[in-house]
Design a protein around this motif. Structure first.
Motif, PDB file in Angstrom:
ATOM      1  N   GLY A  19       0.803  -1.226   0.000  1.00 57.66           N
ATOM      2  CA  GLY A  19       0.000   0.000   0.000  1.00 57.66           C
ATOM      3  C   GLY A  19       0.831   1.269   0.000  1.00 57.66           C
ATOM      4  O   GLY A  19       0.511   2.233  -0.693  1.00 57.66           O
ATOM      5  N   TYR A  29      -1.373   8.004 -11.057  1.00 54.94           N
ATOM      6  CA  TYR A  29      -1.689   6.610 -11.404  1.00 54.94           C
ATOM      7  C   TYR A  29      -2.649   6.512 -12.604  1.00 54.94           C
ATOM      8  O   TYR A  29      -2.384   5.783 -13.560  1.00 54.94           O
ATOM      9  CB  TYR A  29      -2.276   5.882 -10.188  1.00 54.94           C
ATOM     10  N   ASN A  33      -1.784   4.933 -16.262  1.00 51.39           N
ATOM     11  CA  ASN A  33      -2.552   3.767 -16.703  1.00 51.39           C
ATOM     12  C   ASN A  33      -3.021   3.939 -18.140  1.00 51.39           C
ATOM     13  O   ASN A  33      -2.880   3.034 -18.962  1.00 51.39           O
ATOM     14  CB  ASN A  33      -3.808   3.646 -15.836  1.00 51.39           C
ATOM     15  N   ARG A  45     -11.161  -3.240 -18.068  1.00 45.80           N
ATOM     16  CA  ARG A  45     -11.957  -3.196 -16.832  1.00 45.80           C
ATOM     17  C   ARG A  45     -13.441  -3.418 -17.130  1.00 45.80           C
ATOM     18  O   ARG A  45     -14.160  -4.020 -16.347  1.00 45.80           O
ATOM     19  CB  ARG A  45     -11.768  -1.851 -16.117  1.00 45.80           C
ATOM     20  N   PRO A  88      -5.166  -1.303   0.595  1.00 48.37           N
ATOM     21  CA  PRO A  88      -4.320  -0.900   1.731  1.00 48.37           C
ATOM     22  C   PRO A  88      -3.674   0.476   1.556  1.00 48.37           C
ATOM     23  O   PRO A  88      -3.002   0.938   2.479  1.00 48.37           O
ATOM     24  CB  PRO A  88      -3.240  -1.987   1.765  1.00 48.37           C
ATOM     25  N   PHE A 133      -5.765  -5.940 -11.742  1.00 52.53           N
ATOM     26  CA  PHE A 133      -4.343  -5.583 -11.691  1.00 52.53           C
ATOM     27  C   PHE A 133      -3.853  -5.476 -10.244  1.00 52.53           C
ATOM     28  O   PHE A 133      -2.984  -4.659  -9.935  1.00 52.53           O
ATOM     29  CB  PHE A 133      -4.093  -4.258 -12.436  1.00 52.53           C
ATOM     30  N   PRO A 139       1.080 -10.456  -1.485  1.00 56.00           N
ATOM     31  CA  PRO A 139       2.215 -11.351  -1.198  1.00 56.00           C
ATOM     32  C   PRO A 139       1.808 -12.825  -1.117  1.00 56.00           C
ATOM     33  O   PRO A 139       2.487 -13.670  -1.669  1.00 56.00           O
ATOM     34  CB  PRO A 139       2.748 -10.836   0.142  1.00 56.00           C
TER      35      PRO A 139
HETATM   36  C1  LIG Z   1      -2.016  -1.652 -10.070  1.00 54.93           C
HETATM   37  S1  LIG Z   1      -3.085  -1.090  -8.799  1.00 54.93           S
HETATM   38  C2  LIG Z   1      -4.693  -1.529  -9.413  1.00 54.93           C
HETATM   39  C3  LIG Z   1      -5.771  -0.582  -8.933  1.00 54.93           C
HETATM   40  C4  LIG Z   1      -7.136  -0.757  -9.567  1.00 54.93           C
HETATM   41  N1  LIG Z   1      -7.732  -2.045  -9.286  1.00 54.93           N
HETATM   42  C5  LIG Z   1      -7.114  -0.521 -11.038  1.00 54.93           C
HETATM   43  O1  LIG Z   1      -7.760  -1.260 -11.792  1.00 54.93           O
HETATM   44  O2  LIG Z   1      -6.502   0.463 -11.465  1.00 54.93           O
HETATM   45  C6  LIG Z   1      -2.805  -2.309  -7.553  1.00 54.93           C
HETATM   46  C7  LIG Z   1      -3.504  -2.039  -6.234  1.00 54.93           C
HETATM   47  O3  LIG Z   1      -3.262  -3.162  -5.371  1.00 54.93           O
HETATM   48  C8  LIG Z   1      -3.233  -2.661  -4.052  1.00 54.93           C
HETATM   49  N2  LIG Z   1      -2.613  -3.651  -3.140  1.00 54.93           N
HETATM   50  C9  LIG Z   1      -1.287  -3.827  -2.846  1.00 54.93           C
HETATM   51  N3  LIG Z   1      -1.153  -4.792  -1.922  1.00 54.93           N
HETATM   52  C10 LIG Z   1      -2.402  -5.259  -1.635  1.00 54.93           C
HETATM   53  C11 LIG Z   1      -2.924  -6.236  -0.731  1.00 54.93           C
HETATM   54  N4  LIG Z   1      -2.116  -6.966   0.058  1.00 54.93           N
HETATM   55  N5  LIG Z   1      -4.264  -6.406  -0.667  1.00 54.93           N
HETATM   56  C12 LIG Z   1      -5.092  -5.692  -1.462  1.00 54.93           C
HETATM   57  N6  LIG Z   1      -4.664  -4.752  -2.338  1.00 54.93           N
HETATM   58  C13 LIG Z   1      -3.338  -4.540  -2.423  1.00 54.93           C
HETATM   59  C14 LIG Z   1      -2.434  -1.374  -4.183  1.00 54.93           C
HETATM   60  O4  LIG Z   1      -2.564  -0.513  -3.073  1.00 54.93           O
HETATM   61  C15 LIG Z   1      -2.998  -0.803  -5.494  1.00 54.93           C
HETATM   62  O5  LIG Z   1      -4.040   0.110  -5.272  1.00 54.93           O
END
Ligand SMILES: C[S@@+](CC[C@H](N)C(=O)[O-])C[C@H]1O[C@@H](n2cnc3c(N)ncnc32)[C@H](O)[C@@H]1O
Length: 245
Positions: A19, A29, A33, A45, A88, A133, A139
């Motif tokens: 996060g 962002y 994108n 999407r 997060p 995405f 992890p």
């Molecule tokens: C590449 S962005 C994708 C955002 C959005 N879904 C989109 O379509 O643009 C990845 C997202 O995964 C979230 N992320 C990272 N670790 C995560 C976790 N352990 N659980 C849930 N989301 C997580 C990040 O904070 C980020 O907002």
């Protein structure tokens, strides 16, 4: 947006993909994108959102909701639905909050701070869950998929959209784009280190057939993988067993 846990400070290893990394890239962002996907991200999407139509969802989870594009598209496409977006990254959720406030349908989306590893939702609370995405940043992917499966009711759907690397000639073009063009654009407009990480995380993502198996191991049935744009992206969908299909 409601915090669900007190998050300890991130170690450097946790920062990449976690996060706090996304807090840093949140301001640019959406722009990056659109640029790095050559405008295709919105169409991808849209396919994810359409993939849960069969269950006429009334409660939907959008995990890793980021700046809220999927959550908002779900609310617009399913006017009877309440949508919960979980992520997060406080920075990403702040962007989402601002976007939802100015768009119709946004008032049916609630945002929660939280991680895929421990979703702050009850068993079977949702008709469908989506993640775009995001799964590659989780992890423990097996645990994330198990959590998605847990919070969806029997007969409901779990849909995952993720970038991959197509094989063959297109794979070489895609690799050049991901490893050269995307980090360069990221360095120019946002942060090079973070966009380099995003490229390597795509390369490290399992092949579609391996990910399908992971979804089955999480308890989903009728799992299918649909390649989009010649396999640059895959849409994975599985059903929670039981209930009416
Ligand atoms: C590449 S962005 C994708 C955002 C959005 N879904 C989109 O379509 O643009 C990845 C997202 O995964 C979230 N992320 C990272 N670790 C995560 C976790 N352990 N659980 C849930 N989301 C997580 C990040 O904070 C980020 O907002």
């Amino acid at each position: 947006m409601r915090p669900t846990t007190d998050t300890p400070p991130a170690t450097p290893r946790q920062r990449l993909g976690g996060g706090t990394m996304f807090d840093g890239i949140a301001p640019r962002y959406d722009l990056l994108n659109r640029l790095t996907s050559l405008g295709l991200d919105t169409r991808w999407r849209g396919k994810l959102v359409a993939s849960v139509a069969d269950v006429q969802p009334r409660r939907i989870l959008d995990l890793a909701t980021g700046t809220g594009d999927v959550a908002l598209a779900l609310a617009k496409r399913y006017p009877q639905a309440q949508v919960t977006g979980i992520d997060p990254s406080r920075g990403m959720l702040e962007r989402a909050e601002a976007k939802l406030a100015r768009c119709s349908g946004g008032q049916r989306v609630r945002l929660l701070l939280g991680s895929a590893h421990a979703l702050p939702l009850s068993d079977g609370e949702c008709c469908a869950a989506t993640i775009a995405f995001g799964i590659r940043n989780v992890p423990d992917r097996a645990l994330g998929l198990a959590e998605l499966t847990r919070v969806v009711r029997p007969g409901g759907l779990v849909s995952v959209l993720e970038l991959g690397q197509p094989r063959g000639l297109l794979g070489s073009v895609a690799r050049f784009h991901m490893h050269r063009v995307v980090p360069a654009l990221g360095a120019l407009l946002s942060s090079g280190a973070e966009y380099r990480y995003l490229s390597t995380s795509i390369a490290a993502f399992p092949q579609p057939e391996v990910f399908v198996e992971l979804m089955r191991e999480a308890g989903l049935v009728d799992v299918e993988a649909q390649p989009l744009t010649l396999g640059v992206v895959h849409l994975f969908r599985g059903r929670v067993p039981g209930g009416a299909s």
